[in-house]
Design an enzyme around this catalytic site. Structure first.
Site, PDB file in Angstrom:
ATOM      1  CG  PHE A 100     -12.332 -11.382  -7.102  1.00  0.00           C
ATOM      2  CD1 PHE A 100     -10.952 -11.280  -7.218  1.00  0.00           C
ATOM      3  CD2 PHE A 100     -12.958 -12.379  -7.853  1.00  0.00           C
ATOM      4  CE1 PHE A 100     -10.217 -12.135  -8.041  1.00  0.00           C
ATOM      5  CE2 PHE A 100     -12.240 -13.240  -8.687  1.00  0.00           C
ATOM      6  CZ  PHE A 100     -10.864 -13.118  -8.774  1.00  0.00           C
ATOM      7  CB  ILE A 156      -8.165   1.016   0.767  1.00  0.00           C
ATOM      8  CG1 ILE A 156      -7.421   0.228   1.853  1.00  0.00           C
ATOM      9  CG2 ILE A 156      -9.101   0.105  -0.006  1.00  0.00           C
ATOM     10  CD1 ILE A 156      -8.320  -0.440   2.879  1.00  0.00           C
ATOM     11  CD  GLU A 163      -5.894  -3.947   3.103  1.00  0.00           C
ATOM     12  OE1 GLU A 163      -5.649  -3.978   1.909  1.00  0.00           O
ATOM     13  OE2 GLU A 163      -7.037  -4.103   3.564  1.00  0.00           O
ATOM     14  CG  HIS A 171     -11.141  -5.830   3.924  1.00  0.00           C
ATOM     15  ND1 HIS A 171     -11.580  -4.596   3.543  1.00  0.00           N
ATOM     16  CD2 HIS A 171     -10.083  -6.126   3.121  1.00  0.00           C
ATOM     17  CE1 HIS A 171     -10.822  -4.148   2.552  1.00  0.00           C
ATOM     18  NE2 HIS A 171      -9.902  -5.061   2.276  1.00  0.00           N
TER      19      HIS A 171
HETATM   20  O1  G3P Z   1      -8.221  -6.026   0.293  1.00  0.00           O
HETATM   21  C1  G3P Z   1      -7.278  -5.259  -0.378  1.00  0.00           C
HETATM   22  C2  G3P Z   1      -7.575  -3.834  -0.328  1.00  0.00           C
HETATM   23  O2  G3P Z   1      -8.305  -3.318   0.698  1.00  0.00           O
HETATM   24  C3  G3P Z   1      -6.660  -2.905  -0.990  1.00  0.00           C
HETATM   25  O3  G3P Z   1      -7.399  -2.419  -2.054  1.00  0.00           O
HETATM   26  O4  G3P Z   1      -7.734  -1.515  -4.255  1.00  0.00           O
HETATM   27  O5  G3P Z   1      -6.029  -0.489  -2.722  1.00  0.00           O
HETATM   28  O6  G3P Z   1      -5.605  -2.718  -3.728  1.00  0.00           O
HETATM   29  P1  G3P Z   1      -6.644  -1.753  -3.259  1.00  0.00           P
END
Ligand code: G3P
Length: 234
Positions: free
Chosen positions: A13, A149, A144, A96
Site C-alpha cells: 500500500f 517502480i 525490484e 524496500h
Molecule cells: O513494493 C512494490 C513496488 O516497489 C513496486 O511498485 O508501483 O511499480 O508496482 P509499483
C-alpha cells in the site's frame, strides 16, 4: 490465522492516499473479495497505523512494510517486530527501495522478525544485492529495479533477463529462499510473465492501489497465477 501462499501476489500500500486509513480498509476488502473468489496467493502490506484496523477486518495475509532492528525497550520512534506481529502482520518487507537499510541492519531485522515468527521478504535492487540478501537466509528475496517502480512498465516484460538472472543467483546462493520480483507489475499478463521466468510471486503497488477497479485488477492477477498452476495449498 492466514498463511502465505505461492505464487504470492503481495500488494504494497506504500503511503498512497488511496491506501490510507478508511480508504485502506475499503481497498483491503476489495482485494479480499478477489482472494475469496479465486483462492490465490493475494496478500497486502498496509501502513503501520492501519495494520490493526485492517487485520481485524479482513482474513487476507498481511505484511508490514518495514521493521527496525531495535528490540523492544527505550527506542522512541522505531517499529519493532513484536508490534507489527501483535497488530496482525504475519510477514514483513525488509529493505524496500524506498526504505533502504544497511546489510547488518537487514541481517538483524531478519533475526528479529524470525524470533517472533514473522515471514521475511527482503528487497534487492540488483542481482548481486539479491544474492547477498539470499545469503542472509530470509524466506523470500524480491528483485525490484528501482527505475521501473511506479512506472507501469513491468519488470517481467521490460527486463526479463534481470528476473531470470535474479532467480538463478538467488537459488544458487540459497535454495531455501523463494525468489520473487516486482516493479511496474500492473496486469495479469505481467504476473504470468514473471512466473514463467521462474519467480514464485510478485510484489506490486500502483497497478492495484491506483487502479479504477482494484478488485478487478487483483482478480485478473490472481487468475493469471492460478492459470500458472497456483492456488490455495493444502
Ligand atoms: O513494493 C512494490 C513496488 O516497489 C513496486 O511498485 O508501483 O511499480 O508496482 P509499483
Amino acid at each position: 490465522m492466514a498463511r502465505i501462499e505461492f505464487p504470492l501476489i503481495l500488494i504494497n500500500f506504500k503511503t498512497y492516499p488511496e491506501a490510507t486509513g478508511e480508504r485502506a480498509l475499503a481497498l483491503s476488502k476489495a482485494i479480499e473479495r478477489a482472494w475469496k473468489e479465486v483462492g490465490s496467493g493475494l496478500a497486502i502490506a498496509p501502513q503501520f497505523a492501519d495494520l490493526r484496523l485492517i487485520s481485524g477486518s479482513v482474513e487476507l495475509p498481511i505484511f508490514a512494510q518495514h521493521i527496525d532492528p531495535q528490540p523492544p525497550g527505550a527506542h522512541t520512534g522505531h517499529i519493532t517486530a513484536e508490534s507489527v506481529k501483535e497488530a496482525g502482520a504475519i510477514g514483513v518487507i525488509i529493505n524496500h527501495s524506498e526504505k533502504r537499510m544497511g546489510l547488518s541492519e537487514i541481517d538483524a531485522a531478519i533475526g528479529r522478525a524470525r524470533s517472533v515468527g514473522l515471514a521475511t521478504l527482503v528487497c534487492a535492487d540488483t542481482i548481486p544485492v539479491g544474492a547477498a540478501a539470499a545469503a542472509l537466509g530470509p524466506d523470500m528475496v524480491a528483485l525490484e529495479p528501482p527505475e521501473l517502480i511506479g512506472t507501469g512498465i513491468p519488470v517481467s516484460k521490460a527486463k526479463p533477463e534481470i528476473v531470470r538472472g535474479a532467480v538463478e543467483r538467488i537459488r544458487a546462493t540459497n535454495p531455501a529462499v523463494v525468489p520473487i520480483c516486482g516493479a511496474g507489475i500492473s496486469r495479469g499478463e505481467d504476473v504470468k510473465a514473471a512466473l514463467e521466468l521462474g519467480a514464485e510471486g510478485v510484489i506490486l503497488s500502483s497497478g492495484v492501489v491506483k487502479a479504477k477497479d482494484p478488485k478487478g485488477v487483483a482478480l485478473e492477477m490472481a487468475l493469471a497465477a492460478i492459470g500458472h498452476g497456483g492456488g490455495r495449498r493444502g
